[in-house]
Design an enzyme around this catalytic site. Structure first.
Site, PDB file in Angstrom:
ATOM      1  N   ASP A 210       1.033  -1.271  -0.042  1.00  0.00           N
ATOM      2  CA  ASP A 210      -0.071   0.184   0.004  1.00  0.00           C
ATOM      3  C   ASP A 210       0.957   1.211   0.080  1.00  0.00           C
ATOM      4  O   ASP A 210       2.017   1.298   0.663  1.00  0.00           O
ATOM      5  CB  ASP A 210      -0.699  -0.124   1.375  1.00  0.00           C
ATOM      6  CG  ASP A 210      -2.041   1.151   1.497  1.00  0.00           C
ATOM      7  OD1 ASP A 210      -2.712   0.965   0.266  1.00  0.00           O
ATOM      8  OD2 ASP A 210      -1.957   1.794   2.155  1.00  0.00           O
ATOM      9  N   GLU A 276       2.035  -0.317  -4.653  1.00  0.00           N
ATOM     10  CA  GLU A 276       1.319   0.393  -5.111  1.00  0.00           C
ATOM     11  C   GLU A 276       1.995   1.966  -4.877  1.00  0.00           C
ATOM     12  O   GLU A 276       1.797   2.776  -4.224  1.00  0.00           O
ATOM     13  CB  GLU A 276      -0.060   0.643  -4.010  1.00  0.00           C
ATOM     14  CG  GLU A 276      -0.975   1.689  -4.851  1.00  0.00           C
ATOM     15  CD  GLU A 276      -1.945   2.356  -3.659  1.00  0.00           C
ATOM     16  OE1 GLU A 276      -2.841   2.812  -4.058  1.00  0.00           O
ATOM     17  OE2 GLU A 276      -1.337   2.314  -2.483  1.00  0.00           O
TER      18      GLU A 276
END
Ligand code: NOJ
Length: 561
Positions: A210, A276
């Protein structure tokens, strides 16, 4: 015309090469205990559906314990399982079942921040000399008592919250309930070594990391400059966040060192690191993906392009040139509208989304579908007043709920998602033809066409291997690439002017079209608007004559000197 070499790689698991990914938003996928929230047994029960669809890698959004202020992206325990989603045994079941079906599973790792209820943060708040104080980013107030600098949160407001009992501000690039971890603290590195090792030892095949570009901050905490003109389509929330040049809080030089360390742990377990990395610049993104850093990163510009041939060509080309096959290509995600929505919605949007996926399948790297893309879903139309996403709640904007509505499985209550009340409505625009079961029974449905596409890709080594990529049409509404001398993939990005024609070698054979109206006769390809095709330029590339590419056995590592 420019040719791009593909596949100059070091060590990585062989199963990653040529794979197709699928994002499962667990909360909205399938509910088995009638609480209206998707769960791990629900995922397990649908894995054979995903295997039949032809995906190879399943990314699960966070299932670790969390107060759910940001639906799991606020982690309270990195090694457990959120009770609403099940138990550790349920997770093990998902892994075992997936592996039995030949699927791989990526977990979502959230290393930029924790929940404010994580024991580390609770301890950090207990005093300035608390054991975990330095796990987080604390600064003294500015001379006027305000925040230490001008940084703002992605979700609105300052990136700093004052903690009165200890007289300092803590930093949070997201919600105040998501305090940022301090990656200048060596014990944070050690803690994540242990987390990664534990997950990989449990059989997890990799992690989606993330906000992988956000972990490190400017050591001097300098103000970010204000932009004169905020970028359009930057992917932000249209909030104050987009008004700054994020040169001191994002994409800092030291961040890749973290991935260098993780790469050694991942390699020891044949696992994959997928970042990401929200950096919309191919040359900057390139830094993150290397033989000693991340295996892959999402190219988020692929999710930003509009239905415009020039934009698609000039946006995607430089990413392939800079990053080779170390990219993952998101068609949609839980943070962005579905591709069908972005490209016009309804039938037109769905048609374009399938055509665009066909192009992504031709690029080196890993195309990623988001749940519902295989059905051609656009976003759900939700009743007024529904706002679960913190962006929608705090900023009063559309937010991300419409793309997170439950998966429509059949014509049962809540379209087969749950027998309870779904945590988000299924959407008033969902019809019987949207469901998995209906589409399974309809030859030529979006699901059928997607399954055929993925199956063909798997059987075309030119698309999944090292065949060099060439962008063969430089102008006009057709985007076309060849892989080696073998395969051409062309997409007509509708411009209202009707069919396009391409002259190809006489022996060229049409292998796949997103619409039966496309045809190829004696080397002349007729390509209607919003349609994509895959063509064998050389009979050798025709899978009817070529053997199916064999997936490598477990743990097989690919090493290119
Ligand atoms: C990116 C995730 O995809 C998004 O859903 C989340 O809100 C932020 N990171 C914060 O963790």
């Amino acid at each position: 015309m420019h040719t791009q070499q593909v596949g100059q790689h070091g060590r990585r698991p062989r199963w990653w090469r040529g794979a197709v990914g699928y994002e499962v938003y667990v909360r909205s996928f399938a509910d088995t205990d009638d609480d209206g929230i998707g769960d791990l047994p629900g995922v397990r029960g649908r894995l054979s559906y995903l295997a039949d669809l032809g995906v190879d890698v399943v990314w699960l959004t966070p299932v670790t314990p969390s107060p759910q202020r940001d639906h799991g992206y606020d982690v309270a325990d990195y090694l457990g399982v959120e009770p609403a989603y099940g138990t550790l045994d349920d997770l093990q079941d998902v892994l075992d079942t997936a592996h039995g079906l030949g699927l791989r599973v990526l977990m979502d790792l959230v290393p930029n921040h924790t929940s404010d209820l994580h024991p580390w943060f609770l301890d950090a708040c207990s005093g300035r000399d608390a054991d975990h104080r330095d796990f987080y980013v604390w600064r003294d107030p500015a001379p006027d008592g305000g925040p230490p600098n001008n940084w703002v949160s992605h979700f609105g407001g300052p990136a700093w919250t004052f903690h009165a009992p200890t007289g300092q501000y803590y930093m949070h690039l997201f919600l105040p309930e998501q305090p940022d971890l301090n990656w200048a603290e060596p014990r944070v590195w050690d803690a994540f070594d242990d987390i990664l090792t534990t997950w990989f030892e449990r059989g997890v095949d990799g992690v989606r990391i993330d906000v992988a570009h956000s972990l490190v901050e400017d050591p001097q905490f300098r103000d970010n400059p204000l932009l004169d003109t905020p970028p359009q389509g930057s992917g932000g929330t249209g909030s104050v966040f987009d008004r700054f040049a994020h040169i001191h809080d994002l994409d800092q030089p030291g961040v890749v060192d973290i991935y260098r360390r993780w790469r050694r742990i991942a390699d020891a377990h044949d696992a994959v690191l997928l970042g990401e990395v929200y950096v919309l610049d191919p040359t900057k993104l390139q830094r993150y993906v290397a033989d000693d850093a991340l295996h892959s990163a999402f190219a988020f510009d692929a999710i930003k392009v509009s239905w415009d041939a020039w934009e698609i060509r000039t946006t995607l080309g430089p990413y392939v040139a800079a990053c080779d096959d170390r990219l993952s290509w998101p068609l949609s995600s839980h943070d962005d509208p579905h591709a069908a929505q972005r490209f016009g919605g309804g039938e037109v949007g769905a048609r374009r989304a399938l055509a665009y996926l066909t192009l992504l399948c031709a690029l080196p790297g890993v195309p990623f579908l988001y749940q519902g893309d295989e059905l051609g879903l656009d976003d759900a139309v939700l009743p007024d007043g529904v706002a679960e996403d913190p962006i929608a709640v705090r900023l009063g904007v559309r937010g991300r709920d419409p793309q997170r509505s439950p998966m429509p499985w059949d014509d049962g209550p809540a379209l087969g998602f749950t027998t309870g009340t779904p945590w988000l409505p299924v959407g008033s625009n969902r019809t019987a033809t949207d469901t998995v079961v209906a589409q399974q029974q309809t030859p030529g449905s979006h699901l059928d066409a997607t399954t055929s596409l993925l199956s063909l890709r798997r059987r075309l080594p030119a698309l999944t291997g090292d065949a060099p990529l060439e962008w063969v049409v430089e102008e006009g509404p057709v985007v076309a690439v060849t892989r080696g001398d073998e395969v051409l993939v062309a997409l007509h990005v509708g411009d209202g002017e009707g069919d396009a024609r391409l002259v190809l070698p006489e022996e060229a054979r049409l292998l796949y079209a997103t619409d039966p109206a496309a045809f190829l006769v004696e080397g002349e390809l007729t390509l209607p608007e919003d349609v994509a095709v895959i063509v064998a330029l050389d009979p050798v590339a025709d899978p009817e004559t070529a053997p199916e590419a064999d997936p490598a056995p477990d743990g097989d590592i690919e090493e290119v000197p």
